[in-house]
Motif scaffolding. Sequence first.
Motif, short mmCIF file in Angstrom:
data_model
loop_
_atom_site.label_atom_id
_atom_site.label_comp_id
_atom_site.label_asym_id
_atom_site.label_seq_id
_atom_site.Cartn_x
_atom_site.Cartn_y
_atom_site.Cartn_z
N MET A 138 0.84 -1.19 0.00
CA MET A 138 0.00 0.00 0.00
C MET A 138 0.88 1.25 0.00
N LYS A 139 0.59 2.17 -0.90
CA LYS A 139 1.35 3.40 -1.01
C LYS A 139 0.50 4.58 -0.53
N ALA A 140 1.06 5.41 0.33
CA ALA A 140 0.33 6.54 0.89
C ALA A 140 -0.04 7.55 -0.19
N ALA A 141 -1.31 7.98 -0.18
CA ALA A 141 -1.78 9.00 -1.11
C ALA A 141 -2.19 10.27 -0.38
N ALA A 142 -2.53 10.16 0.90
CA ALA A 142 -2.91 11.32 1.72
C ALA A 142 -2.77 10.93 3.18
N VAL A 143 -2.36 11.90 4.01
CA VAL A 143 -2.21 11.65 5.44
C VAL A 143 -3.02 12.69 6.21
N GLN A 144 -3.86 12.22 7.13
CA GLN A 144 -4.73 13.09 7.90
C GLN A 144 -4.29 13.11 9.37
N PRO A 145 -4.76 14.08 10.15
CA PRO A 145 -4.40 14.13 11.57
C PRO A 145 -5.06 13.00 12.37
N VAL A 146 -4.66 12.87 13.63
CA VAL A 146 -5.15 11.80 14.49
C VAL A 146 -6.66 11.86 14.65
N GLU A 147 -7.23 13.07 14.62
CA GLU A 147 -8.68 13.22 14.77
C GLU A 147 -9.46 12.45 13.71
N PHE A 148 -8.82 12.17 12.60
CA PHE A 148 -9.45 11.38 11.55
C PHE A 148 -9.87 10.02 12.11
N LEU A 149 -9.09 9.48 13.04
CA LEU A 149 -9.40 8.21 13.69
C LEU A 149 -10.32 8.39 14.89
N THR A 150 -10.01 9.34 15.73
CA THR A 150 -10.79 9.48 16.96
C THR A 150 -12.22 9.90 16.70
N ARG A 151 -12.46 10.65 15.63
CA ARG A 151 -13.84 11.03 15.33
C ARG A 151 -14.66 9.84 14.83
N GLN A 152 -14.03 8.86 14.23
CA GLN A 152 -14.75 7.64 13.87
C GLN A 152 -15.16 6.88 15.13
N ILE A 153 -14.28 6.87 16.10
CA ILE A 153 -14.60 6.23 17.38
C ILE A 153 -15.73 6.97 18.08
N ASP A 154 -15.66 8.30 18.05
CA ASP A 154 -16.75 9.10 18.63
C ASP A 154 -18.09 8.75 17.99
N ALA A 155 -18.09 8.57 16.68
CA ALA A 155 -19.34 8.34 15.95
C ALA A 155 -19.99 7.02 16.35
N SER A 156 -19.20 5.95 16.41
CA SER A 156 -19.78 4.67 16.82
C SER A 156 -20.30 4.73 18.25
N ALA A 157 -19.55 5.42 19.11
CA ALA A 157 -20.00 5.58 20.49
C ALA A 157 -21.30 6.37 20.54
N ASP A 158 -21.38 7.45 19.78
CA ASP A 158 -22.59 8.27 19.77
C ASP A 158 -23.79 7.52 19.20
N ALA A 159 -23.54 6.59 18.30
CA ALA A 159 -24.63 5.83 17.70
C ALA A 159 -25.25 4.84 18.69
N GLY A 160 -24.46 4.38 19.65
CA GLY A 160 -24.96 3.44 20.63
C GLY A 160 -24.73 1.99 20.29
N ILE A 161 -23.94 1.71 19.25
CA ILE A 161 -23.59 0.33 18.92
C ILE A 161 -22.42 -0.09 19.80
N ARG A 162 -22.34 -1.37 20.13
CA ARG A 162 -21.15 -1.86 20.83
C ARG A 162 -20.10 -2.20 19.77
#
Length: 463
Positions: A138-162
């Motif tokens: 896999m070759k990198a095409a774009a790099v985002q900040p750490v929030e790119f990951l933590t906001r995905q975690i926030d979203a699943s938590a906010d949805a209420g799924i385990r």
Amino acid sequence: MTALTLRNATLLPVSGARDWLHGWMTVDSDGRISGIGEGEPPPSDGEIIDVTGKFVAPGFVSAHSHIYTGGMRGVAPDSTLYPWVTRNTEMLLTAQAEDLYWLTLAGSLDFLSNGVTSAYNFTQSRVLSLFDYTSSTMKAAAVQPVEFLTRQIDASADAGIRFVASVRLDDEQLPEDEALSVFGEVMDYAKTTVPPDHYLGGSVYGAVQWSSSAKTARRERAMMDRHGVTNQAHFVETAEQLDIQQAKFDWYDEAGTLGPDFAFGHFVHPTDRMLERAAGAGCSMVWQPLSNGRLGSGIADIPRVLDAGMRVGIGLDDQSCTDVADPFENMRAGLYTQRARHSDASVLSPADMLGLHTLGAAAAIGVDDRVGSLEVGKYADFVVVDPRNPDTGPIWNPVATYVLACTLRNLDAVYVGGRASWSSGRSTHPLAERAVDELHERMVRVAGESGFHPAVPHRAHPR
């Protein structure tokens, strides 16, 4: 204290004791199952729901999921794995952290609306990468900040799924220190911010299949040990470049990674030696019937894997390659392809398939102590399914009717922790309609920035 009682249920507990019973189930104020039995329930001052004529079964567990992908259904419809995943990445190259939040929230709510109450979620890496056929990496095409990951975690938590939060190291696309440091930061973030009842743990998004050296396997093992997390690796999923994929199996073995806390995602094309070694080490396998068929990846020989002694669970994979996150369809596709492959209707039963998409999936990712079956002490995550709406005819065998004849049209309600997350055809989440609109707006905008445009415009919900 009993908070909820279900009475007159046809219960499918998937606990191993019995396939089904007519009776009742109670839920305590902590959202856990407090009792289950035949006949009439004990007296209670809590809410009582009569589910006469309906099935009550464990919420489905998707042991392999990419929840953010619901905005790319129907993309690359005639492609195999690598061209398809390349198109998905190309469409997300300019996406930002808030875009991934809304894509993940919409995807998590979509899972819940289809009866999936727990999921192993491969987050979209902050390093958006494209597959290079020449090097099989896999070759990198774009790099985002750490929030790119933590906001995905926030979203699943906010949805209420385990959920289990799985994060890729990206150790070949980033400096090693940065890659390992960010992984630890995200694991700590999830552990300290997600409500404990909804966080099923952290995991390494195993990526040796696309790595250039055995160092990645050693780094993944180090992260598992340092942070006390599991690992699930996509492996021998497709017949493309199969010899290269199979050759990398030994990297995991030599790194000491194989064991009960390690799962092979897909594992469609293992050699006999790979299967014997993985089973002997206590690894599990996660099977994606619909995804494997959609991408032409192959048909995993599940009886062979089970006979070797591996634990097997089922996942729904990407919403962009399963296209409908439908566990009923996933069970039937898996059951029928296995029977057809072996020319034998006895190789897997409906009860086997229900177990693989519930308790088996939970066991494959190490969370079967909390979810996957209707048992006292476990979370009260369950679905109510009405075989009369639309009608499926007389019920000669409850498990067979549930697996072979019921569809999402029969889904009456979905409960997480004894509370309805979906009922009467609608999500109970206050952001459900907005999440759909945000998914459309953000996905179309981001994809458009890379030159991809939908054929049909979306009409937003009125507010």
